[in-house]
Design an enzyme around this catalytic site. Structure first.
Site, PDB file in Angstrom:
ATOM      1  N   THR A 103       0.885  -1.161   0.000  1.00  0.00           N
ATOM      2  CA  THR A 103       0.000   0.000   0.000  1.00  0.00           C
ATOM      3  C   THR A 103       0.918   1.204   0.000  1.00  0.00           C
ATOM      4  O   THR A 103       2.067   1.090   0.407  1.00  0.00           O
ATOM      5  CB  THR A 103      -0.836  -0.001   1.301  1.00  0.00           C
ATOM      6  OG1 THR A 103      -1.670  -1.148   1.325  1.00  0.00           O
ATOM      7  CG2 THR A 103      -1.696   1.242   1.458  1.00  0.00           C
ATOM      8  N   GLY A 137       0.191  -3.256   5.389  1.00  0.00           N
ATOM      9  CA  GLY A 137       0.248  -4.567   6.038  1.00  0.00           C
ATOM     10  C   GLY A 137      -1.106  -5.229   5.993  1.00  0.00           C
ATOM     11  O   GLY A 137      -1.994  -4.797   5.250  1.00  0.00           O
TER      12      GLY A 137
END
Ligand code: ASP
Length: 315
Positions: free
Chosen positions: A172, A224
């Site tokens: 991300t 994550g």
């Protein structure tokens, strides 16, 4: 007047000069994070964000993104967006043009079309190859569809060599900025977990989970395993812990420690970048040797800094 600063996850470094240029010109923190994140969403070498992101179980690239402003806590987000690269821009439009915070799936696509966003086939041949190879070579063909999703997602979380590429098949990008006026903004964008179940949304479009910013206390954003940040509201936790008097480092550590209590067979890496209310940067990871990137107005190039390692059992 404050000096502008932008922090980002390490893969955001390519967007930091554009973001800091906005702040140098007196622009807003929101304009800065959008200017930076756009370049990451367009980067064909990043298989975790925007164009060329790795697809879901069906081979469709689905993007999640969110933005938030620290003054007044305005926020916008899109989830499971197909066919448009500029997910963070669209999240901003949700914030600015609709009385809503989160728009997903067909609705997000409709909004992008109504606003004349540029449609794009997000699946590149390289990303398709990575997706297809693992799906067909490694998945247990006798397993149920759900079983195969679990197998692929678990392997991709725990085995760094799983995809046969140098990078893990999820990730991300985070951007948090504070502008000269002292206003904060945050933007997060991702193609999420490769081989995810269609329609799955991670922490990135969930305000408080993957993204939170409040001028009074600072901001935080996560990368994550999104399901962990969703359950602990990790980004909001960091900001709340600072509100309760912790330093930035203490807040990061406490938010990570909370993840240890999750009953989660898929527990894996979590990373946070943050700014405190005074614009001091910090970042933590449950993995060792992780870095993040930042730039201030007086820097010529982005600086890469180590993240604090916080050991969380099971990750
Ligand atoms: N947080 C992202 C998600 O869960 C993935 C990642 O950052 O690795 O979709």
């Amino acid at each position: 007047m404050n000096q502008g600063i932008v922090v980002a996850s390490a893969n955001g470094a390519i967007g930091l000069p554009a973001a800091i240029d906005v702040l140098r010109g007196g622009g807003s923190a929101m304009d800065a994070v959008i200017a930076g994140i756009r370049l990451v969403e367009a980067n064909p070498d990043d298989h975790t964000v925007g164009y060329s992101g790795l697809p879901n179980m069906l081979g469709d690239v689905e993007l999640d993104a969110s933005v938030m402003e620290g003054r007044g806590l305005r926020a916008g987000a899109v989830g499971a967006l197909k066919g448009y690269q500029d997910a963070a821009d669209l999240a901003r439009k949700v914030m600015e043009t609709l009385p809503h915070v989160l728009i997903a799936g067909d609705g997000a696509r409709q909004l992008a079309a109504e606003l004349d966003f540029e449609p794009r086939d997000l699946l590149t041949p390289e990303a398709r190859e990575i997706w297809s190879q693992r799906l067909h070579d490694d998945a247990d063909r006798d397993a149920s569809y759900l079983g195969r999703v679990r197998e692929l997602v678990t392997a991709s979380a725990t085995d760094p060599d799983f995809a046969g590429i140098d990078e893990i098949p999820h990730g991300t990008v985070n951007f948090i900025a504070r502008d000269r006026q002292g206003d904060f903004a945050c933007a997060v964008s991702t193609s999420g977990w490769a081989w995810k179940y269609p329609g799955r949304m991670g922490d990135s479009p969930i305000i408080g989970a993957g993204n939170y910013v409040d001028n009074r206390w600072g901001g935080a954003a996560c990368t994550g395993r999104g399901e962990m940040a969703q359950r602990c509201l990790t980004a909001h936790s960091v900001v709340t812990f600072m509100r309760c008097g912790m330093t930035l480092d203490e807040a990061l550590e406490q938010a990570m420690n909370d993840l240890a209590h999750l009953d989660d067979p898929y527990k894996s890496e979590m990373n946070i970048v943050a700014l405190d209310r005074d614009g001091n940067p910090g970042a933590a990871s449950t993995a060792k040797d992780k870095t993040y990137a930042l730039m201030t107005e007086d820097m010529e190039i982005p600086e890469e800094r180590p993240r604090t390692h916080v050991h969380v059992p099971g990750t």
